[in-house]
Scaffold this motif. Structure first.
Motif, mmCIF file in Angstrom:
data_model
loop_
_atom_site.group_PDB
_atom_site.id
_atom_site.type_symbol
_atom_site.label_atom_id
_atom_site.label_comp_id
_atom_site.label_asym_id
_atom_site.label_seq_id
_atom_site.Cartn_x
_atom_site.Cartn_y
_atom_site.Cartn_z
ATOM 1 N N LYS A 71 0.856 -1.183 0.000
ATOM 2 C CA LYS A 71 0.000 0.000 0.000
ATOM 3 C C LYS A 71 0.895 1.238 0.000
ATOM 4 C CE LYS A 71 -3.745 -2.227 2.585
ATOM 5 N NZ LYS A 71 -4.584 -2.187 3.814
ATOM 6 N N ALA A 72 0.319 2.362 -0.355
ATOM 7 C CA ALA A 72 1.109 3.589 -0.446
ATOM 8 C C ALA A 72 1.700 3.986 0.894
ATOM 9 C CB ALA A 72 0.244 4.722 -0.998
ATOM 10 N N ASN A 73 0.969 3.722 1.974
ATOM 11 C CA ASN A 73 1.428 4.175 3.290
ATOM 12 C C ASN A 73 1.715 3.035 4.266
ATOM 13 O OD1 ASN A 73 -1.167 3.312 3.564
ATOM 14 N ND2 ASN A 73 -1.874 5.079 4.753
ATOM 15 N N GLU A 74 1.658 1.767 3.767
ATOM 16 C CA GLU A 74 1.912 0.636 4.663
ATOM 17 C C GLU A 74 2.342 -0.595 3.875
ATOM 18 O OE1 GLU A 74 -0.408 -2.093 8.029
ATOM 19 O OE2 GLU A 74 -1.532 -1.121 6.410
ATOM 20 N N ILE A 75 3.375 -1.249 4.374
ATOM 21 C CA ILE A 75 3.770 -2.549 3.870
ATOM 22 C C ILE A 75 3.409 -3.577 4.950
ATOM 23 C CG2 ILE A 75 5.668 -4.038 3.118
ATOM 24 C CD1 ILE A 75 5.109 -1.789 1.181
ATOM 25 N N GLY A 76 2.670 -4.609 4.575
ATOM 26 C CA GLY A 76 2.316 -5.660 5.522
ATOM 27 C C GLY A 76 2.943 -6.978 5.104
ATOM 28 N N VAL A 77 3.572 -7.670 6.047
ATOM 29 C CA VAL A 77 4.187 -8.970 5.770
ATOM 30 C C VAL A 77 3.505 -10.016 6.648
ATOM 31 C CG1 VAL A 77 6.322 -10.316 5.717
ATOM 32 C CG2 VAL A 77 6.383 -7.859 5.211
ATOM 33 N N PHE A 78 2.886 -11.007 5.998
ATOM 34 C CA PHE A 78 2.130 -12.047 6.707
ATOM 35 C C PHE A 78 2.848 -13.389 6.560
ATOM 36 C CE2 PHE A 78 -0.748 -8.820 5.191
ATOM 37 C CZ PHE A 78 -1.767 -8.702 6.129
ATOM 38 N N ASN A 79 2.933 -14.147 7.649
ATOM 39 C CA ASN A 79 3.356 -15.546 7.521
ATOM 40 C C ASN A 79 2.154 -16.456 7.750
ATOM 41 O OD1 ASN A 79 3.003 -15.372 10.299
ATOM 42 N ND2 ASN A 79 4.883 -16.447 10.808
ATOM 43 N N ASP A 80 2.295 -17.729 7.479
ATOM 44 C CA ASP A 80 1.162 -18.639 7.635
ATOM 45 C C ASP A 80 1.119 -19.220 9.057
ATOM 46 O OD1 ASP A 80 2.630 -21.245 7.759
ATOM 47 O OD2 ASP A 80 3.208 -20.734 5.722
ATOM 48 N N PRO A 81 0.065 -19.935 9.419
ATOM 49 C CA PRO A 81 -0.055 -20.461 10.782
ATOM 50 C C PRO A 81 1.008 -21.481 11.162
ATOM 51 C CG PRO A 81 -2.212 -20.388 9.729
ATOM 52 C CD PRO A 81 -1.199 -20.104 8.667
ATOM 53 N N PHE A 82 1.701 -22.059 10.173
ATOM 54 C CA PHE A 82 2.700 -23.080 10.469
ATOM 55 C C PHE A 82 4.125 -22.535 10.436
ATOM 56 C CE2 PHE A 82 -0.929 -25.128 8.300
ATOM 57 C CZ PHE A 82 -1.386 -25.891 9.361
ATOM 58 N N CYS A 83 4.288 -21.258 10.134
ATOM 59 C CA CYS A 83 5.634 -20.679 9.965
ATOM 60 C C CYS A 83 6.435 -21.529 8.977
ATOM 61 C CB CYS A 83 6.373 -20.588 11.300
ATOM 62 S SG CYS A 83 5.603 -19.514 12.525
ATOM 63 N N THR A 84 5.798 -21.862 7.849
ATOM 64 C CA THR A 84 6.427 -22.721 6.852
ATOM 65 C C THR A 84 7.777 -22.172 6.414
ATOM 66 O OG1 THR A 84 4.223 -23.344 6.084
ATOM 67 C CG2 THR A 84 6.064 -23.834 4.630
ATOM 68 N N ILE A 85 7.848 -20.864 6.260
ATOM 69 C CA ILE A 85 9.122 -20.182 6.017
ATOM 70 C C ILE A 85 9.394 -19.324 7.249
ATOM 71 C CG2 ILE A 85 10.403 -18.592 4.536
ATOM 72 C CD1 ILE A 85 8.442 -19.313 2.279
ATOM 73 N N PRO A 86 10.335 -19.714 8.096
ATOM 74 C CA PRO A 86 10.595 -18.929 9.309
ATOM 75 C C PRO A 86 11.097 -17.535 8.957
ATOM 76 C CG PRO A 86 12.307 -20.585 8.990
ATOM 77 C CD PRO A 86 11.245 -20.866 7.977
ATOM 78 N N LEU A 87 10.604 -16.523 9.659
ATOM 79 C CA LEU A 87 10.972 -15.141 9.372
ATOM 80 C C LEU A 87 11.486 -14.431 10.614
ATOM 81 C CD1 LEU A 87 8.153 -13.736 7.038
ATOM 82 C CD2 LEU A 87 10.464 -14.456 6.407
ATOM 83 N N TYR A 88 12.471 -13.556 10.400
ATOM 84 C CA TYR A 88 13.062 -12.740 11.454
ATOM 85 C C TYR A 88 13.104 -11.300 10.945
ATOM 86 C CZ TYR A 88 14.667 -17.354 12.923
ATOM 87 O OH TYR A 88 14.710 -18.679 13.286
ATOM 88 N N TYR A 89 13.083 -10.333 11.865
ATOM 89 C CA TYR A 89 13.134 -8.943 11.412
ATOM 90 C C TYR A 89 13.971 -8.089 12.342
ATOM 91 C CZ TYR A 89 9.362 -7.881 14.816
ATOM 92 O OH TYR A 89 8.605 -7.738 15.958
ATOM 93 N N HIS A 90 14.502 -7.013 11.764
ATOM 94 C CA HIS A 90 15.405 -6.115 12.483
ATOM 95 C C HIS A 90 15.243 -4.713 11.920
ATOM 96 C CE1 HIS A 90 19.042 -4.398 14.198
ATOM 97 N NE2 HIS A 90 19.532 -4.152 12.988
ATOM 98 N N GLN A 91 15.178 -3.729 12.800
ATOM 99 C CA GLN A 91 15.077 -2.338 12.381
ATOM 100 C C GLN A 91 16.400 -1.654 12.650
ATOM 101 O OE1 GLN A 91 12.094 0.039 14.397
ATOM 102 N NE2 GLN A 91 11.839 1.361 12.624
ATOM 103 N N ASN A 92 16.994 -1.080 11.609
ATOM 104 C CA ASN A 92 18.276 -0.406 11.740
ATOM 105 C C ASN A 92 18.193 0.943 11.031
ATOM 106 O OD1 ASN A 92 21.185 -0.178 12.286
ATOM 107 N ND2 ASN A 92 21.397 -0.419 10.070
#
Length: 550
Positions: free
Chosen positions: A69-90
């Motif tokens: 979206k123009a003012n928001e990026i949303g990142v969704f994972n599935d209920p099984f965490c099929t692809i494990p995701l990590y995040y960091h703000q720098n």
């Protein structure tokens, strides 16, 4: 090893809130509104143009959805965490990735003492915490929302399923389960496949439906054990014979299979999966290197969660849970760290709908947290060797079984009912249930024969412990009741264990007494898992310029 990678970098200061994306070893589908990242075989049923609700889409499809979206990026994972995701703000960038080492090797992140203790106590960090401060992980069914001024993690699905009145009869439940399992296994690829075979209930279910769908001739099998006398190998051969699968190849465990894991599991899971769980990873690596033409690995992971391993059969929704009990019984942790861990535990149960058809807090934790952090993460790492299918991590199957009466699901009773119903042709291994095998009482029953077998069970376990100590792990007692000889293997890492304990003492996480205790190899199995986790944590430190671990 295949380089499987998701890396999304979002510049919060850009005019359009744009992002850069790098994806390796996975498939990307994109339109003007969404990006979907998944395993290649999952794309056939995906139509991004029809997405009305990104939360419902993410719940139903295994992978990662990015909404633009123009003012928001949303990142969704599935209920099984099929692809494990990590995040960091720098600074002004937010990095989201499936490979946490890309972050903690690039940035000088301080260790998180609460994260370290969560790994040692629980086997993985709780909720969004990791081993490092400022590095977080996605819990199951989560959304990370990024705007120019904020970053927010929330959950979009609470795993709340009501009991279905139609499934109150055993026949209706079994018929529905049989139909769904047939559909799932029938959808497996027409390819040369390999599957681990333990002879327990879950691998028997897979074998039964591979046979029922006619895919059994495409499947090679293996069993890993510390001795050829293993009961698991005995039962595995029986199951394969009954269901027309190839005889399992016995893979004997050794120190090398554990050491190979040190180079992979710690850094790719942020220390959350110890090297004691590297066996299948090592075996699949051998298959991949052999060039035998196997293209797909069938994993039975998440089966315990979906079929009710932690279901008690009746509602008990008090405030008690095993995580809190483990923490309460540990006197080594400071009050400040204890408070942080308690807050993390509370977040797990913050989305628990007490009216749902879940028996206990522990069952909720097992279905929504533990299996995702352990089994499903491990399956993703295994897919780096050979493409991995997880047929039991299926949202429709999960919601179906969760809607069945609790007494049907108690300690996976539903699977015993399935075999007894005649929906599948055989119940291999003498109709031994998974609960009996795990408890070591496949000899359950009365009479002198039962007592002799029980004595044999205890005597073998005692001899295993004695031989491990006397020969410092260089010799293994051929214990038919053991799959892994963890105590034996750990004794081969005694010096590394001492070094790891000393490092934690030097940075102030352990005191002298705790460090001395953790540097000791236990006589029996209690405490062995925590020490393997410690070795994995230390492995991360030795491969990184962490000031605290120098």
């Amino acid at each position: 090893m295949k380089n499987k990678l998701v890396k999304i970098v979002i510049d919060q200061q850009s005019n359009a809130l744009d992002f850069e994306m790098e994806v390796l070893g996975l498939t990307v589908i994109e339109n003007n509104d969404y990006v979907f990242i998944c395993a290649e075989r999952l794309v056939a049923d995906v139509n991004l143009e029809a997405v009305k609700d990104p939360e419902e889409f993410s719940k139903r499809n295994k992978g990662i959805l990015v909404s633009k979206k123009a003012n928001e990026i949303g990142v969704f994972n599935d209920p099984f965490c099929t692809i494990p995701l990590y995040y960091h703000q720098n600074a002004n960038n937010v990095t989201i990735t499936s490979n946490p080492n890309l972050i903690f090797e690039k940035h000088s992140l301080p260790l998180d003492e609460a994260g370290l203790w969560e790994i040692l106590l629980f086997g993985s960090c709780v909720w969004s915490r990791t081993l490092f401060k400022e590095l977080y992980q996605f819990p199951s069914a989560s959304k990370l929302s990024i705007t120019k001024s904020s970053i927010k993690l929330s959950q979009y699905y609470d795993f709340s399923v009501a009991e279905d009145p139609y499934l109150k009869t055993s026949k209706n439940s079994i018929d529905a389960l049989d139909s769904k399992l047939f559909e799932i296994f029938n959808d497996l690829p027409n390819a040369e496949m390999v599957m681990g075979m333990s002879g327990g209930m879950d691998s028997r279910v897979s074998a039964a439906y591979l046979a029922k769908t006619g895919k059994n001739k495409q499947v090679n099998t293996f069993t890993y054990a510390s001795t050829s006398k293993s009961l698991e190998y005995f039962y595995a051969k029986s199951v394969c014979s009954d269901f027309g699968l190839a005889k399992p190849e016995l893979k004997l465990l050794n120190v090398e299979s554990y050491r190979k894991g040190l180079n992979v599991l710690p850094k790719l899971t942020c220390g959350q999966i110890g090297i004691q769980h590297s066996h299948i990873l090592s075996i699949l690596d051998d298959y991949a290197e052999s060039g035998v033409g196997i293209t797909t690995h069938i994993s039975n992971y998440y089966s315990d969660a979906v079929f009710g391993w932690d279901c008690t059969g009746s509602k008990d929704l008090g405030k008690k849970n095993s995580l809190a009990a483990i923490l309460e019984n540990n006197s080594m942790i400071s009050e400040e760290v204890r408070s942080e861990i308690e807050e993390d535990i509370s977040k797990i149960f913050g989305r628990f709908d007490r009216s749902s058809n879940i028996s206990t807090l522990d069952e909720f934790k097992y279905v929504t947290e533990r299996n995702q952090k352990f089994h499903m993460n491990l399956a993703f790492q295994q897919s780096r060797m050979i493409e991995t299918e997880t047929p039991f991590a299926n949202i429709e199957l999960l919601e179906l079984v969760l809607s069945m009466p609790l007494e049907f699901r108690k300690r996976k009773s539903i699977l015993d009912m399935l075999f007894e119903s005649g929906c599948v042709d055989h119940c291999a291994a003498g109709n031994i249930s998974s609960r009996q095998l795990v408890a070591g009482n496949e000899f359950s029953g009365g009479g002198i024969k039962s007592y002799v077998k029980k004595f044999d069970f205890k005597a073998n376990n005692a001899l295993s412990a004695v031989v491990a100590r006397v020969f410092s792990g260089k010799l293994t007692w051929p214990n038919k009741y053991h799959t892994e000889s963890h105590v034996n293997i750990l004794r081969n890492f005694s010096s590394e264990l001492g070094d790891a304990s000393t490092k934690l003492k030097d940075i102030g996480f352990f005191d002298e007494i705790i460090a001395k205790d953790f540097s000791r190899v236990p006589f029996r199995s209690e405490g062995v898992s925590e020490r393997f986790q410690l070795l994995s944590l230390s492995s991360i430190a030795s491969n990184k310029r962490l000031g605290q671990f120098k």
